[in-house]
Design a protein around this motif. Sequence first.
Motif, PDB file in Angstrom:
ATOM      1  N   ILE A 244       0.839  -1.137   0.191  1.00 59.81           N
ATOM      2  CA  ILE A 244       0.112  -0.059  -0.182  1.00 59.81           C
ATOM      3  C   ILE A 244       0.962   1.292  -0.104  1.00 59.81           C
ATOM      4  CG2 ILE A 244      -1.583   1.311   1.345  1.00 59.81           C
ATOM      5  CD1 ILE A 244      -2.700  -1.270   2.509  1.00 59.81           C
ATOM      6  N   PRO A 245       0.931   2.282  -0.977  1.00 61.34           N
ATOM      7  CA  PRO A 245       1.505   3.584  -0.856  1.00 61.34           C
ATOM      8  C   PRO A 245       1.687   4.116   0.404  1.00 61.34           C
ATOM      9  CG  PRO A 245       0.106   3.342  -2.955  1.00 61.34           C
ATOM     10  CD  PRO A 245      -0.354   2.246  -1.989  1.00 61.34           C
ATOM     11  N   THR A 246       2.909   4.171   0.740  1.00 63.63           N
ATOM     12  CA  THR A 246       3.104   5.077   1.944  1.00 63.63           C
ATOM     13  C   THR A 246       4.408   5.992   2.199  1.00 63.63           C
ATOM     14  OG1 THR A 246       3.333   4.598   4.431  1.00 63.63           O
ATOM     15  CG2 THR A 246       4.153   2.962   3.182  1.00 63.63           C
ATOM     16  N   HIS A 247       4.290   6.845   2.913  1.00 65.05           N
ATOM     17  CA  HIS A 247       5.641   7.815   3.336  1.00 65.05           C
ATOM     18  C   HIS A 247       6.143   7.345   4.513  1.00 65.05           C
ATOM     19  CE1 HIS A 247       8.290  10.946   2.151  1.00 65.05           C
ATOM     20  NE2 HIS A 247       7.738  11.705   3.293  1.00 65.05           N
ATOM     21  N   HIS A 248       5.552   6.592   5.041  1.00 67.45           N
ATOM     22  CA  HIS A 248       6.143   6.310   6.615  1.00 67.45           C
ATOM     23  C   HIS A 248       7.449   5.633   6.633  1.00 67.45           C
ATOM     24  CE1 HIS A 248       1.786   6.277   7.862  1.00 67.45           C
ATOM     25  NE2 HIS A 248       2.221   7.312   8.384  1.00 67.45           N
ATOM     26  N   TRP A 249       8.218   5.992   7.793  1.00 67.66           N
ATOM     27  CA  TRP A 249       9.579   5.292   8.181  1.00 67.66           C
ATOM     28  C   TRP A 249       9.195   3.675   8.154  1.00 67.66           C
ATOM     29  CZ3 TRP A 249      13.914   7.648   9.693  1.00 67.66           C
ATOM     30  CH2 TRP A 249      14.903   7.125  10.249  1.00 67.66           C
ATOM     31  N   LEU A 250      10.055   3.110   7.598  1.00 72.50           N
ATOM     32  CA  LEU A 250       9.803   1.403   7.407  1.00 72.50           C
ATOM     33  C   LEU A 250      10.070   0.962   8.705  1.00 72.50           C
ATOM     34  CD1 LEU A 250       9.689  -0.922   5.551  1.00 72.50           C
ATOM     35  CD2 LEU A 250      12.235  -0.804   5.161  1.00 72.50           C
ATOM     36  N   ASN A 251       9.113   0.280   9.205  1.00 72.23           N
ATOM     37  CA  ASN A 251       9.286  -0.721  10.285  1.00 72.23           C
ATOM     38  C   ASN A 251       7.982  -1.421  10.566  1.00 72.23           C
ATOM     39  OD1 ASN A 251       7.547   1.231  11.762  1.00 72.23           O
ATOM     40  ND2 ASN A 251       9.155   1.932  12.666  1.00 72.23           N
ATOM     41  N   PRO A 252       7.725  -2.476  11.324  1.00 74.29           N
ATOM     42  CA  PRO A 252       6.778  -3.208  11.631  1.00 74.29           C
ATOM     43  C   PRO A 252       5.552  -2.515  12.094  1.00 74.29           C
ATOM     44  CG  PRO A 252       8.494  -4.414  12.132  1.00 74.29           C
ATOM     45  CD  PRO A 252       9.036  -3.002  11.967  1.00 74.29           C
ATOM     46  N   ALA A 253       5.651  -1.201  12.733  1.00 76.71           N
ATOM     47  CA  ALA A 253       4.470  -0.479  13.118  1.00 76.71           C
ATOM     48  C   ALA A 253       3.741   0.433  12.209  1.00 76.71           C
ATOM     49  CB  ALA A 253       5.088   0.309  14.175  1.00 76.71           C
ATOM     50  N   ALA A 254       4.540   0.754  11.178  1.00 79.13           N
ATOM     51  CA  ALA A 254       4.136   1.476  10.149  1.00 79.13           C
ATOM     52  C   ALA A 254       3.719   0.686   8.811  1.00 79.13           C
ATOM     53  CB  ALA A 254       5.003   2.551   9.769  1.00 79.13           C
ATOM     54  N   VAL A 255       4.339  -0.382   8.692  1.00 83.32           N
ATOM     55  CA  VAL A 255       4.083  -1.329   7.776  1.00 83.32           C
ATOM     56  C   VAL A 255       3.764  -2.573   8.238  1.00 83.32           C
ATOM     57  CG1 VAL A 255       4.847  -2.190   5.318  1.00 83.32           C
ATOM     58  CG2 VAL A 255       5.617   0.068   6.006  1.00 83.32           C
ATOM     59  N   PRO A 256       2.429  -3.086   8.511  1.00 82.70           N
ATOM     60  CA  PRO A 256       2.248  -3.979   9.268  1.00 82.70           C
ATOM     61  C   PRO A 256       2.558  -5.358   8.459  1.00 82.70           C
ATOM     62  CG  PRO A 256       0.446  -2.702   9.624  1.00 82.70           C
ATOM     63  CD  PRO A 256       1.384  -2.127   8.862  1.00 82.70           C
ATOM     64  N   GLY A 257       3.085  -6.248   9.229  1.00 82.71           N
ATOM     65  CA  GLY A 257       3.384  -7.636   8.386  1.00 82.71           C
ATOM     66  C   GLY A 257       4.886  -7.724   7.820  1.00 82.71           C
ATOM     67  N   THR A 258       5.859  -6.594   7.847  1.00 79.90           N
ATOM     68  CA  THR A 258       7.122  -6.698   7.487  1.00 79.90           C
ATOM     69  C   THR A 258       7.915  -6.863   8.562  1.00 79.90           C
ATOM     70  OG1 THR A 258       8.751  -5.627   6.167  1.00 79.90           O
ATOM     71  CG2 THR A 258       7.740  -4.274   7.686  1.00 79.90           C
TER      72      THR A 258
END
Length: 283
Positions: A244-258
């Motif tokens: 899903i397009p996002t500008h968030h800092w990459l981590n499991p809290a901002a990108v669930p499942g990673t």
Amino acid sequence: PGGGLGPPAAPKAWTKGERRRLVVHGRDVWVYRPSQPSEGAPPLPAVVVLHGSNDTALNIANATGMEKVAEESTGFLAVFPEMVTPRGMSWGFNDTSELAFFRAMVERIGSEYALRRDQVYVVGHSNGGTMSLFLQNNMDDIFGGAAAVESGVGHLEVWNNQSKGCPTMVIWNHKDPVLAAFGGEDLYQDTITKLRRHDHTGVGPSSMEPLPVGSSGVLYAERLSWSSSSDVPALSVISWASTIPTHHWLNPAAVPGTSLDASWLVWQFFSTLPHQPARWMSV
């Protein structure tokens, strides 16, 4: 006659990790010092984390989890300065007062804490990442490495093009809508080209490594690495794409499942850099 072993040594006393507010040139600078021995603690590196537009120092501290990395790794001071205008749009780049602030900030931290002055690094998100790329180039006497998360080069008219800069990491989401608005793939290529401008061989990355991404949230991720030479510092690029397009800092809290975490990737990069006084490869 005893065994000669004596009583067991008392365990070393440790101080708890703490976040503390300093004021430098009228601006808040939050510093997290991880747990360490009360006596005999070695000097620590520092990672300065720059927030993006309309953000704050404390918010980026919480969003990145950099304090947790400082606590669970070999240890470093996590530093979170505020823009001159709280929740402002941009860092000051080549403004004289902005450059003076960063010099004074490092001096202040060195006076308050046991600091490894040859291991002061800077990372930023969005506009803060663009500022970190500028600082590694124009203030390479202060910073020994840099990283940019969801950001590319900018304000190139004030870059010192004679500078070799410092070893740098770029973490780039190819599904980032903000990056797309600022040039997208053209900005991505321009950023790599600018950072490698002193490499006249034109050779591409020396290695490409796929990264495990977790169960969901990330389509792919790979690490592209360019080796250092006498003319060019090392470059590492984490090239990834979110579901899903996002500008968030990459981590499991901002990108669930990673399973990817930009803060750990950045610290792993910094922690492997050669330690040198002041300018990269100049001594």
